[in-house]
Every structure is written in C-alpha cells, then in structure tokens.
Scaffold this motif. Structure first.
Motif, mmCIF file in Angstrom:
data_model
loop_
_atom_site.group_PDB
_atom_site.id
_atom_site.type_symbol
_atom_site.label_atom_id
_atom_site.label_comp_id
_atom_site.label_asym_id
_atom_site.label_seq_id
_atom_site.Cartn_x
_atom_site.Cartn_y
_atom_site.Cartn_z
ATOM 1 N N LYS A 103 42.348 21.027 17.963
ATOM 2 C CA LYS A 103 41.717 21.389 16.700
ATOM 3 C C LYS A 103 41.354 20.135 15.908
ATOM 4 O O LYS A 103 40.275 20.058 15.315
ATOM 5 N N LEU A 104 42.255 19.151 15.914
ATOM 6 C CA LEU A 104 41.975 17.887 15.235
ATOM 7 C C LEU A 104 40.820 17.157 15.918
ATOM 8 O O LEU A 104 39.976 16.557 15.258
ATOM 9 N N GLN A 105 40.787 17.220 17.250
ATOM 10 C CA GLN A 105 39.719 16.582 18.005
ATOM 11 C C GLN A 105 38.370 17.188 17.637
ATOM 12 O O GLN A 105 37.385 16.472 17.440
ATOM 13 N N LEU B 97 37.630 18.615 14.845
ATOM 14 C CA LEU B 97 37.328 18.201 13.470
ATOM 15 C C LEU B 97 36.723 16.804 13.469
ATOM 16 O O LEU B 97 35.746 16.537 12.757
#
Length: 209
Positions: free
Chosen positions: A105-107, A109
């Motif tokens: 999910k961070l990737q 973003l």
C-alpha cells in the motif's frame, strides 16, 4: 541449460546489464525477458503477467536455471510449482515469503506521487504498474514450497531488512536450499552489487550444470 534472469518491480531487463556482462565474460549466456514487454497490449495484472512469463519459459527447449529478484522471484516460484520438470535450479533474490500488504500500500502511494516519466523509462505506464501491485495482494507465495526439489539459492541484501526474515523462511521451507547474504546492499542487489552477485550466480549455476 537455459539461464534466465527475471527483473523486479520497478525494474526492466536492463537492470541485469552489468550482471550479464560479467557472466558473458565467463562464457555464460543468459536471457533477460522484459516483463512489461511480454505483456504488451494486455492488462497489467499478475495472472496475465504470469501466463506470459510461463509461455516464455515453455518456449525454451532446454531445462531452465531461473534467477528472479522480488517480483521475478515470485514468478519463478509459481512457474516451478506448475512445471517442476522444466527447472534445473532456482535463485531467489529479495523475494517475499508472504505479500507485505502494508508495504504494498505504501509502495502504491509512492508510485502515485512519482512523475509519469519515471514509469515510461521502465516501460510500464504508472496506472498499469499500480494495477499490477494491487493484483498481487492475495498471492499465496508460501503454498507448495515444501514440494520443491531442485537445488535452490536464496539471496538477500544485508540491508534489505524487509526481506531478511522472508529469506530465512524461504530457506527453511525449500528443500535443498541455501542462504547467501550479500553485504553492503539493500533490495536491488543486481544494481548495487553487480560484480559480487554475478560471481555468486556464476558459481551456483556452474555447479548445477
């Protein structure tokens, strides 16, 4: 034997150029498929990419020595689970044992905030790469590892904290496997320590011919 190098997410086939040069200097030829090119004009979802990669491997007449980094490692694992008779040996670099959903999910973003020009250099539009990441969320990488029988080498960068535990778990669950830590590098070992990685790959493949 056919030696295949498989790039990771955020890379393309040129990410192996330095490794390739070192291996060719030692009379060892490799093939480096571009994962985005072989899925050209198709939806960038993991099942589609795997089908294209599997078809690429099936076209090779010889048995395969597979070496994959991250996404490339996941593809290699899925292929050997489906076609164990086709694979001579396996090298996994920075490959997760389970999908790190929070990290993914961070990737995504980070990808969302990056300019489109960065993705054009990879050969994959931003929206397609984000769709690919989303499509991998439910993959069960660990399933079936105990059934693998070919000689395997698990590699992880010394500073790749996100995948050090995964490397240990992969080594524990894959029979006839060994673990190698490459010093002074993080996740993209092929870019950060190409000469040392090339030596490790050459030594392993030479022994498994």
């Amino acid at each position: 034997m056919k030696n295949i190098l498989i790039h990771g997410l955020g890379q393309n086939h040129h990410s192996w150029d330095s490794i390739n040069q070192c291996l060719k200097a030692n009379q060892m030829d490799t093939v480096c498929p571009d994962l985005f090119d072989i899925t050209k004009n198709a939806a960038k979802a993991y099942p589609v990419m795997y089908a294209a990669f599997s078809a690429f491997c099936q076209q090779q007449k010889d048995k395969l020595n597979l070496c994959g980094l991250s996404l490339g490692g996941i593809l290699a694992l899925d292929y050997i689970k489906e076609h164990p008779e086709k694979v001579n040996s396996l090298i996994l670099i920075g490959t997760p044992y389970t999908i790190p959903k929070v990290a993914f999910k961070l990737q995504n973003l980070v990808f969302h905030m990056m300019p489109s020009s960065v993705f054009e250099k990879m050969g994959c539009p931003k929206k397609d790469l984000m769709a690919l990441v989303n499509s991998m969320a439910k993959l069960d990488i660990a399933k079936g590892l105990e059934a693998l029988r070919c000689k395997s080498l698990i590699i992880c960068g010394e500073k790749d904290k996100a995948n050090r535990k995964s490397a240990q778990l992969l080594q524990q669950h894959i029979q006839q496997s060994e673990l190698k830590i490459i010093r002074s590098c993080s996740h993209e070992v092929n870019r950060e320590q190409p000469k040392e990685l090339a030596h490790v790959i050459y030594t392993f493949w030479q022994d498994k011919q």
